[in-house]
Design an enzyme around this catalytic site. Sequence first.
Site, PDB file in Angstrom:
ATOM      1  N   GLY A 161     -32.378 -12.266   1.617  1.00  0.00           N
ATOM      2  CA  GLY A 161     -31.617 -11.371   0.758  1.00  0.00           C
ATOM      3  C   GLY A 161     -32.519 -10.434  -0.016  1.00  0.00           C
ATOM      4  O   GLY A 161     -33.720 -10.342   0.239  1.00  0.00           O
ATOM      5  N   VAL A 212     -34.258  -8.843  -3.619  1.00  0.00           N
ATOM      6  CA  VAL A 212     -34.841  -9.341  -4.869  1.00  0.00           C
ATOM      7  C   VAL A 212     -34.835  -8.224  -5.904  1.00  0.00           C
ATOM      8  O   VAL A 212     -35.236  -7.084  -5.607  1.00  0.00           O
ATOM      9  CB  VAL A 212     -36.290  -9.837  -4.650  1.00  0.00           C
ATOM     10  CG1 VAL A 212     -36.849 -10.424  -5.945  1.00  0.00           C
ATOM     11  CG2 VAL A 212     -36.348 -10.866  -3.531  1.00  0.00           C
ATOM     12  N   GLY A 257     -37.692  -5.838  -3.619  1.00  0.00           N
ATOM     13  CA  GLY A 257     -37.959  -6.002  -2.194  1.00  0.00           C
ATOM     14  C   GLY A 257     -36.804  -6.665  -1.479  1.00  0.00           C
ATOM     15  O   GLY A 257     -35.767  -6.972  -2.077  1.00  0.00           O
ATOM     16  N   GLN A 258     -37.010  -6.880  -0.189  1.00  0.00           N
ATOM     17  CA  GLN A 258     -35.964  -7.486   0.628  1.00  0.00           C
ATOM     18  C   GLN A 258     -36.606  -8.355   1.691  1.00  0.00           C
ATOM     19  O   GLN A 258     -37.658  -8.026   2.226  1.00  0.00           O
ATOM     20  CB  GLN A 258     -35.102  -6.402   1.288  1.00  0.00           C
ATOM     21  CG  GLN A 258     -33.894  -6.970   2.003  1.00  0.00           C
ATOM     22  CD  GLN A 258     -32.769  -5.946   2.112  1.00  0.00           C
ATOM     23  OE1 GLN A 258     -32.834  -4.883   1.532  1.00  0.00           O
ATOM     24  NE2 GLN A 258     -31.742  -6.288   2.860  1.00  0.00           N
ATOM     25  N   GLY A 259     -35.968  -9.506   1.982  1.00  0.00           N
ATOM     26  CA  GLY A 259     -36.479 -10.413   3.005  1.00  0.00           C
ATOM     27  C   GLY A 259     -35.338 -10.977   3.814  1.00  0.00           C
ATOM     28  O   GLY A 259     -34.189 -10.528   3.706  1.00  0.00           O
ATOM     29  N   GLY A 260     -35.657 -11.979   4.604  1.00  0.00           N
ATOM     30  CA  GLY A 260     -34.658 -12.574   5.481  1.00  0.00           C
ATOM     31  C   GLY A 260     -33.536 -13.259   4.727  1.00  0.00           C
ATOM     32  O   GLY A 260     -32.427 -13.410   5.244  1.00  0.00           O
ATOM     33  N   LYS A 271     -33.323 -13.327  -6.759  1.00  0.00           N
ATOM     34  CA  LYS A 271     -33.070 -13.194  -5.328  1.00  0.00           C
ATOM     35  C   LYS A 271     -31.593 -13.437  -5.063  1.00  0.00           C
ATOM     36  O   LYS A 271     -31.077 -14.527  -5.293  1.00  0.00           O
ATOM     37  CB  LYS A 271     -33.920 -14.195  -4.542  1.00  0.00           C
ATOM     38  CG  LYS A 271     -33.644 -14.173  -3.054  1.00  0.00           C
ATOM     39  CD  LYS A 271     -34.638 -14.987  -2.283  1.00  0.00           C
ATOM     40  CE  LYS A 271     -35.975 -14.294  -2.253  1.00  0.00           C
ATOM     41  NZ  LYS A 271     -36.930 -14.978  -1.359  1.00  0.00           N
ATOM     42  N   ASP A 299     -42.739 -21.331   6.112  1.00  0.00           N
ATOM     43  CA  ASP A 299     -42.904 -19.878   6.193  1.00  0.00           C
ATOM     44  C   ASP A 299     -44.075 -19.411   5.317  1.00  0.00           C
ATOM     45  O   ASP A 299     -43.951 -18.456   4.549  1.00  0.00           O
ATOM     46  CB  ASP A 299     -41.604 -19.165   5.791  1.00  0.00           C
ATOM     47  CG  ASP A 299     -41.490 -17.771   6.402  1.00  0.00           C
ATOM     48  OD1 ASP A 299     -42.289 -17.457   7.316  1.00  0.00           O
ATOM     49  OD2 ASP A 299     -40.613 -16.994   5.975  1.00  0.00           O
TER      50      ASP A 299
END
Length: 323
Positions: free
Chosen positions: A32, A34, A27-30, A48, A142
Site C-alpha cells: 500500500g 505510506v 512512497g508506495q510498495g506492494g 502505511k 523481504d
Amino acid sequence: MQLALGPTRFAYTDITAITSHFRDKLGQGGYGSVYKGLLPGDVHVAIKMLVSSMSNGEEFISEVSSIGSINHVNVVRLVGFCSEEMRRALVYEYMPHGSLEKYIFSPEKSFSWDKLNQIALGIARGIDYLHRGCDMQILHFDIKPHNILLDSDFTPKIADFGLAKLYPRDNSFLPVSAARGTVGYIAPEMVSRSFGAISSKSDVYSFGMLLLEMAGGRRNVDPQASRSQTYYPSWVYNQLSRQEVGGISEAVSIHQVERKLCVVALWCIQMKPDDRPAMSEVLDMLEAGIDGLEIPPEPFFCGDEFAPAADSSVLSEISTFSE
C-alpha cells in the site's frame, strides 16, 4: 507512557486527521501507500495504508498486538494501527533519512567503510532479534535495501516486517504458502522445495544479497554491466577466489571491511539452507575481523560456466513469487 503500553488503536477519522487528509505521500510498495503524519506533541509518524487484506479483522489485530510489543533499536517501532471494516493502517515511527537503497546505489560514496560496517551490524542484530529475541519467531521474507530505514543518526531499522508471519521459535520450517519476497533477494527454496525447506535461513540468504550490494554499491543483477559482471555475486566470488588485488567495487584496492562483507555475504547466499549460517553466526562473523574468515564453497551459480540464459530462466520462475 503510551508507547510502553503497546500500539494504540486509531479510528479512521484519526488517521485522516494525523495525515492532513493524506497530503504528504512518502512512497508506495506492494502492501500500500505510506504517508507522513503528525501526532500530538509534535511526534512525526509514517502511516502505511494497507491494500485489502485476506485475513479477518481479529487476526490482523492479534498479529499487530504481537508485533507492537517488539522493542529493538534496529527494528522500526509500531506506534499504532487502524482496523475499521476493510480499512487497515499501520502507524510507524518516522525515519527522516528514508531507505538505505538511495544511499548505497548513489553515484557518490555516501558512507565510510566503518559506517557501512556499523549499518551491516545493525541490520544483522535486528534480524537476529526477530528470529530469536521475541516470544514468537518473526520471519521477514523481504530483506532488501528498500526495507532498511535510517533514523536521524543513520541507525538502520528493519521495516515492512509488519505482515511477516509469526511462528513459534521451535517451528523451524514453514509451509510453501508462506513464501513471498522480491526478485534478486528471494531464497531458492522459496521457489522450489528441491533446494530445502523454507525457514529463518531464507532471511539469511536475502541478507547476504543485501550485504553484497552494500559492499559493491551496485545491484546484484545489472543488465548494463559487461557480460562477465552481469550477475554480481558470481563476479565477486571469482574475484575473491582468484585473490585479485583489484577492488570489488570501483576502488583501486579492496578494503578490509569490503572483503569481510563480501565473504560473509557469500556464506549467506549458499544455495541450500543447511549450508548457510544462522543469523546469530552471521552476527559473530561480522563482529569479528577478516582474519580467520574462509571463503565458502562455490555456489553452483558462480564460476565461468555461469550463463545469463540460465539466470533468466531462474528469474522467470522466481517472478511468480515476487510482489
